[in-house]
Design an enzyme around this catalytic site. Structure first.
Site, mmCIF file in Angstrom:
data_model
loop_
_atom_site.group_PDB
_atom_site.id
_atom_site.type_symbol
_atom_site.label_atom_id
_atom_site.label_comp_id
_atom_site.label_asym_id
_atom_site.label_seq_id
_atom_site.Cartn_x
_atom_site.Cartn_y
_atom_site.Cartn_z
ATOM 1 N N GLY A 46 0.781 -1.230 0.000
ATOM 2 C CA GLY A 46 0.000 0.000 0.000
ATOM 3 C C GLY A 46 0.808 1.272 0.000
ATOM 4 C CE LYS A 201 -28.186 20.917 9.155
ATOM 5 N NZ LYS A 201 -27.342 20.321 8.125
ATOM 6 C CB THR A 234 -25.024 10.286 3.026
ATOM 7 O OG1 THR A 234 -25.608 11.241 3.927
ATOM 8 C CG2 THR A 234 -23.722 9.772 3.611
#
Length: 325
Positions: A46, A201, A234
């Protein structure tokens, strides 16, 4: 007479990591230069190896890398590339970060938390960067984390002019998805001559990416609402805000954001949303699973290229956005 005089000219060199080569190629094309050939690969364990195949000695080097997924890998690659340029005797190193990783971790909300956005700035400085050029930071205060010049570019003119050209402005309302975006939404209002609304919110501090929308402040009934944000990850926040607008009588909702992170359930949420169009810039690559019928991607390459040229020619990056003031 002592010393040596030279007649050499300044030299601009543009380098790119592997995270988002399409944007780098666009910027290079706008500048009329080629990307410096670079050998980069991962070892079996890696570790990342980088070597530039042209000399960077005495050059003004611009290194572009957007922090997309896998974000930690591409940040590390960029740091390694900065170190390589420093050790190659570059005259200056400007880090171009269209999307600045960890920008949401810009302050401590509770005890025993890191300020990771500051850490990223420190890593850039320690590795050898002289300047940062970035687009729409999550908060302006991040500019102060870096001990050196930070050129903060804005996508607002590109996004707002696109929306303004396709929507009847007399029916348009600009909507901030939360209190933190009100200042940006206000600039949209000034540019488009539209009223402002806010979606109030509340987040659950113990559950990531979970939002409860409470109420809409402002008149949105019968209006075309444009929700403005800096990033969509998301998609939960923005889709919930859009649902609140439709519940309050909005005729249509368009969502705009500079950075389309679009991770996890974002693809399904965008596809199933009643929002008519999502407008992003190409600071991040668009995931393959995203339904492009509802998504429009605008290019920041011309703006980034103009900023690079201003930096290289000792001009004014601020002048690119003076009309917003």
């Amino acid at each position: 007479m002592t010393g040596i005089k030279t007649t050499g000219e300044k030299k601009l060199m543009l380098f790119s990591g592997r995270a988002h080569p399409e944007l780098a190629e666009e910027v290079a094309q706008q500048l009329g230069v080629g990307l410096v050939p670079t050998k980069a690969f991962d070892f079996a364990n890696g570790e990342i190896y980088v070597r530039f195949q042209e000399s960077a000695r005495g050059a003004d080097c611009f290194l572009i890398q957007s922090h997309t997924a896998p974000i930690n890998k591409w940040i590390m690659e960029q740091l390694i590339m900065i170190d390589a340029l420093k050790r190659a005797s570059a005259r200056s190193i400007t880090v171009i970060v269209p999307f600045y990783g960890y920008a949401r971790q810009d302050k401590k909300h509770r005890g025993r938390e890191p300020i990771s956005a500051r850490l990223i700035a420190d890593l850039f400085k320690c590795s050898g960067a002289d300047r940062i050029l970035t687009v729409d930071l999550h908060t302006d205060q991040i500019q102060g984390f870096f001990d050196g010049p930070v050129d903060h570019l804005f996508a607002l003119p590109l996004l707002a002019d696109y929306v303004g050209a396709k929507v009847d402005r007399s029916k348009l309302t600009v909507v901030s998805p939360d209190a933190g975006r009100v200042r940006v939404a206000d600039r949209w209002c000034d540019r488009l001559g539209a009223p402002l609304a806010i979606v109030h919110k509340r987040r659950d501090p113990d559950v990531a990416n979970q939002v409860t929308v409470h109420e809409v402040v402002g008149d949105v009934r019968g209006r075309v609402c444009v929700l403005v944000d800096d990033m969509i990850d998301t998609g939960g926040t923005i889709c919930a805000a859009a649902e609140a607008l439709f519940a309050n009588g909005a005729e249509d909702v368009i969502v705009t954001a500079t950075h389309g992170v679009l991770s996890g359930p974002a693809a399904d949420r965008l596809k199933n949303s009643k929002v008519s169009e999502f407008v992003f810039t190409n600071t991040l690559p668009t995931p393959n699973e995203i339904d492009l019928d509802k998504v429009t991607v605008l290019s920041m390459a011309p703006t980034i290229a103009r900023a690079v040229r201003e930096v290289f020619e000792d001009g004014s990056v601020t002048s690119l956005f003076d009309e917003q003031a």
